[in-house]
Design a protein around this motif. Structure first.
Motif, PDB file in Angstrom:
ATOM      1  N   ASP A  55      22.620  16.601  51.674  1.00 45.48           N
ATOM      2  CA  ASP A  55      23.086  16.879  52.961  1.00 45.48           C
ATOM      3  C   ASP A  55      22.974  18.258  53.172  1.00 45.48           C
ATOM      4  O   ASP A  55      22.711  18.665  54.193  1.00 45.48           O
ATOM      5  N   THR A  56      23.615  19.379  52.310  1.00 40.65           N
ATOM      6  CA  THR A  56      23.931  20.509  52.704  1.00 40.65           C
ATOM      7  C   THR A  56      23.342  21.438  51.390  1.00 40.65           C
ATOM      8  O   THR A  56      23.434  21.162  50.274  1.00 40.65           O
ATOM      9  N   PHE A  57      22.864  22.764  51.914  1.00 42.07           N
ATOM     10  CA  PHE A  57      22.570  23.617  50.816  1.00 42.07           C
ATOM     11  C   PHE A  57      23.424  24.880  51.333  1.00 42.07           C
ATOM     12  O   PHE A  57      23.763  24.881  52.589  1.00 42.07           O
ATOM     13  N   GLY A  58      24.007  25.594  50.450  1.00 41.19           N
ATOM     14  CA  GLY A  58      24.752  27.134  50.869  1.00 41.19           C
ATOM     15  C   GLY A  58      24.824  27.875  50.159  1.00 41.19           C
ATOM     16  O   GLY A  58      23.951  27.860  49.066  1.00 41.19           O
ATOM     17  N   ALA A  59      25.474  29.198  50.368  1.00 43.04           N
ATOM     18  CA  ALA A  59      25.788  30.396  49.753  1.00 43.04           C
ATOM     19  C   ALA A  59      26.978  30.986  49.794  1.00 43.04           C
ATOM     20  O   ALA A  59      27.636  30.803  50.665  1.00 43.04           O
ATOM     21  N   VAL A  60      27.187  31.656  48.917  1.00 40.23           N
ATOM     22  CA  VAL A  60      28.346  32.627  48.813  1.00 40.23           C
ATOM     23  C   VAL A  60      28.038  34.083  48.260  1.00 40.23           C
ATOM     24  O   VAL A  60      27.252  34.145  47.535  1.00 40.23           O
ATOM     25  N   PHE A  61      28.453  34.818  49.137  1.00 39.99           N
ATOM     26  CA  PHE A  61      28.188  36.332  48.992  1.00 39.99           C
ATOM     27  C   PHE A  61      29.382  37.184  48.940  1.00 39.99           C
ATOM     28  O   PHE A  61      30.394  36.722  49.658  1.00 39.99           O
ATOM     29  N   GLY A  62      29.336  38.402  48.245  1.00 42.62           N
ATOM     30  CA  GLY A  62      30.489  39.224  48.304  1.00 42.62           C
ATOM     31  C   GLY A  62      30.185  40.250  47.171  1.00 42.62           C
ATOM     32  O   GLY A  62      29.345  40.227  46.395  1.00 42.62           O
ATOM     33  N   ALA A  63      31.133  41.181  47.285  1.00 41.52           N
ATOM     34  CA  ALA A  63      30.831  42.361  46.194  1.00 41.52           C
ATOM     35  C   ALA A  63      32.252  42.856  46.053  1.00 41.52           C
ATOM     36  O   ALA A  63      33.296  43.111  46.836  1.00 41.52           O
ATOM     37  N   ILE A  64      32.955  43.004  44.651  1.00 42.73           N
ATOM     38  CA  ILE A  64      34.155  43.389  44.350  1.00 42.73           C
ATOM     39  C   ILE A  64      34.361  44.738  43.433  1.00 42.73           C
ATOM     40  O   ILE A  64      33.564  44.771  42.517  1.00 42.73           O
ATOM     41  N   GLN A  65      34.811  45.579  43.824  1.00 43.21           N
ATOM     42  CA  GLN A  65      35.017  46.779  43.020  1.00 43.21           C
ATOM     43  C   GLN A  65      36.271  47.113  42.311  1.00 43.21           C
ATOM     44  O   GLN A  65      37.233  46.811  43.096  1.00 43.21           O
ATOM     45  N   ALA A  66      36.251  47.421  40.992  1.00 39.60           N
ATOM     46  CA  ALA A  66      37.372  47.431  40.152  1.00 39.60           C
ATOM     47  C   ALA A  66      37.694  49.017  40.181  1.00 39.60           C
ATOM     48  O   ALA A  66      36.692  49.869  40.177  1.00 39.60           O
ATOM     49  N   ASP A  67      38.913  49.470  40.207  1.00 43.01           N
ATOM     50  CA  ASP A  67      39.202  50.828  40.174  1.00 43.01           C
ATOM     51  C   ASP A  67      39.246  51.742  38.643  1.00 43.01           C
ATOM     52  O   ASP A  67      39.685  52.873  38.835  1.00 43.01           O
ATOM     53  N   SER A  68      39.187  50.782  37.515  1.00 38.18           N
ATOM     54  CA  SER A  68      39.131  51.439  36.281  1.00 38.18           C
ATOM     55  C   SER A  68      38.368  50.724  35.440  1.00 38.18           C
ATOM     56  O   SER A  68      37.968  49.502  35.719  1.00 38.18           O
ATOM     57  N   GLU A  69      37.956  51.091  34.162  1.00 39.11           N
ATOM     58  CA  GLU A  69      37.259  50.261  33.185  1.00 39.11           C
ATOM     59  C   GLU A  69      38.152  49.071  32.774  1.00 39.11           C
ATOM     60  O   GLU A  69      37.780  47.849  32.664  1.00 39.11           O
ATOM     61  N   ALA A  70      39.414  49.210  32.632  1.00 38.08           N
ATOM     62  CA  ALA A  70      40.452  48.188  32.186  1.00 38.08           C
ATOM     63  C   ALA A  70      40.481  47.172  33.237  1.00 38.08           C
ATOM     64  O   ALA A  70      40.317  45.835  32.768  1.00 38.08           O
TER      65      ALA A  70
END
Length: 606
Positions: free
Chosen positions: A296-311
């Motif tokens: 019935d449907t196709f869809g998508a999820v978009f986004g971008a997440i930035q971490a503040d350190s290597e840990a």
């Protein structure tokens, strides 16, 4: 594959390096009476066809023989100006037989046109070209979509079989392969000629027909090339590989004969073209593929997440992989997570879920991110869904999401000829480096997932990479895996939860193109870091195979990497249907018997 054949292949695989060594092969070929190398002819060589002979070929194919020249051979004329204007238009590149979708790869290959091309419009044209190449000892090249990263769809001094104009698409309500009457039940299917692109197939099957055919994610990729390489699309986690959905094919072999092959008739040739690599065993002129009920449907999820350190980034990677295992490792989900520079980019697709259901799936992960100050959304997450029938409907996107597509800008272009905006950057690309590797599903086990996340983090210290979840078939339904397993692809793909891909490229750099100046020093530096990235990742997956269409041009032990235990069986099919090696592509089946340019046979096949 029968169990006995599987055991034979498994036993033979460790012997490949020995079997292919020059010393062993030389001894064998001497015993067969092999007296010296066979060399194909180039322009100017004795034996190169006379003009009268070329004219005769042209007449036999209805005047569809073309002498090829790059549009950049003469800079400043109308042809070169049009080429510069359209250099990022994949439809233009596909319609120009002297150009390819990739312009080259540093220290590997450069896009250069064949000497002549037969612009085939029917199977008879292909037969004439194959017979002419065999008779006159010519290097033969086959091109449909021209999307080969490895440079297999062009070669200077060759005769090109160009199938672009063989692009008819026909739907079937009750298809039974020839010779399979009484053995197979009728099924819905689609027959596609070799020059058709996936946009053509999707338009006919889905937009107009309301069904689904498993094809490629990039709309300008050729149908025949994708099927022969194995073939993954955005929804392969539900429907399997394109090659696994092949029901029948028409193939022209090196002797000029036309074969209609399927599971009931010439099953070895049929099996070999299902993932054995394009251009190695014959010219596929027509394919019939299984079609499925459309979700019935196709869809998508978009986004971008930035971490503040290597840990915190390492923790984000681990959380993302656990979330994938617990919520996304199933037939509903495909496409990519990209990891680089302490960022996680989401570009996922789904099928068979409503927008609300998809949002509910992702809610726990997004809540985890928002609850921690170490992370920031650089691109707010978006979940979109649409009727599946509109997923490749260009007019629908023009009305509702024009930013997601780019149209063929030429005034006579068909309205359905668009591409995803995210694919535009690779059009005409000059590749610096590229590698892929299948990651086994065992890495998602709780006792191994932290090691996986650690390797992923270490890889990002070198270069960025993406996990393409739809290109590993673990998690797919049993029927999809069974269809895909009955192909020549590396069996490792069936047990992989994802294909890891890393690479880099720069702007188009066709020879003679004004302004084309790739930074070769930077390209080589990038290649080193790409290798370091993949090597760091594969610490947890030693010996992982790679996908032939998206792989390293310099792949060592490529036979095992691309085809695993299936290679001995493929090599046997090559010897049977092309014993003299008319068909040659870089790192294709049997290419170990030839010089790198495919012009000189160094040894007889084993």
């Amino acid at each position: 594959m029968h169990r006995r054949d599987l055991l034979k292949a498994a036993i033979a695989l460790p012997l490949l390096p020995l079997a292919l060594s020059p010393v062993t092969v030389s001894a064998r070929t001497a015993a067969k009476g092999f007296t010296g190398p066979f060399t194909r002819v180039r322009p100017g060589d004795p034996g190169w066809p006379s003009q009268a002979q070329w004219d005769q070929l042209g007449q036999s194919v209805g005047g569809r023989l073309q002498q090829l020249h790059s549009p950049f051979e003469t800079v400043g004329n109308a042809a070169s100006e049009e080429a510069l204007k359209q250099i990022r238009n994949p439809y233009y590149l596909g319609d120009t037989p002297s150009l390819t979708q990739t312009s080259g790869w540093v220290d590997a290959w450069t896009s250069r046109p064949s000497a002549y091309a037969v612009a085939a419009e029917n199977t008879g044209d292909v037969v004439a070209a194959v017979n002419f190449a065999r008779k006159h000892r010519l290097r033969l090249v086959v091109k449909g979509g021209g999307h080969s990263y490895q440079g297999t769809s062009d070669a200077p001094d060759s005769l090109l079989v160009w199938t672009r104009h063989m692009n008819r698409v026909s739907l079937h309500e009750a298809f039974v392969p020839q010779g399979c009457e009484g053995k197979q039940a009728p099924r819905t299917a689609v027959t596609v000629e070799a020059g058709a692109m996936w946009v053509d197939a999707y338009t006919a099957v889905t937009t107009e027909g309301g069904r689904y055919v498993q094809g490629g994610g990039c709309m300008t990729v050729g149908v025949a090339g994708l099927v022969q390489s194995g073939g993954f699309g955005s929804f392969s986690k539900r429907f399997g590989s394109a090659s696994g959905n092949l029901l029948e094919a028409e193939v022209v072999t090196a002797d000029g004969k036309v074969h209609v092959v399927n599971a009931c008739h010439e099953p070895e040739l049929f099996w070999a073209i299902k993932g054995g690599g394009g251009g190695s065993i014959g010219v596929v002129t027509k394919l019939t593929l299984l079609t499925h009920d459309l979700p019935d449907t196709f869809g998508a999820v978009f986004g971008a997440i930035q971490a503040d350190s290597e840990a915190s980034y390492r923790e984000l990677i681990a959380q993302a992989m656990r979330f994938y295992r617990n919520a996304l490792f199933n037939p509903h989900w495909g496409e990519q997570m990209k990891f680089h520079q302490n960022m996680l980019h989401l570009s996922m697709v789904f099928q068979g879920l409503s927008q609300q259901e998809a949002e509910q799936v992702w809610a726990p992960f997004f809540a985890w991110v928002k609850a921690r100050s170490a992370y920031q959304f650089k691109e707010e997450p978006r979940v979109i869904a649409l009727p599946a029938r509109r997923f490749w409907d260009a007019d629908f996107f023009r009305q509702h999401a024009p930013q997601l597509i780019v149209a063929d800008s030429r005034p006579d272009a068909p309205r359905n000829h668009v591409l995803w905006a995210g694919d535009e950057g690779q059009v005409g690309q000059f590749i610096h480096g590229y590698r892929s590797g299948w990651l086994p599903q065992s890495l998602l086990d709780e006792h191994r997932i932290d090691a996986l996340a650690g390797a992923m983090f270490q890889a990002t210290r070198q270069w960025g990479f993406s996990l393409h979840f739809n290109k590993g078939l673990a998690g797919a339904p049993e029927d999809a895996i069974a269809r895909s397993r009955d192909t020549a692809m590396n069996p490792g793909a069936m047990d992989a939860f994802a294909l890891a891909i890393t690479g880099s490229e720069s702007d188009p750099a066709f020879p003679g193109m004004p302004g084309a100046s790739p930074d070769l020093a930077k390209a080589r530096q990038d290649r080193t870091r790409i290798d370091q990235c993949m090597d760091a990742l594969l610490v947890v997956a030693p010996g992982a195979g790679s996908y032939v269409s998206e792989s390293n041009y310099f792949e060592p032990n490529w036979q095992a990497s691309f085809w695993g235990s299936n290679y001995p069986r493929l090599a046997a099919a090559k010897r049977r249907y092309d014993p003299d090696g008319l068909f040659f592509v870089h790192h294709g089946v049997g290419s170990e018997d030839w010089s790198d340019d495919g012009f000189t046979r160094l040894r007889q096949p084993a």
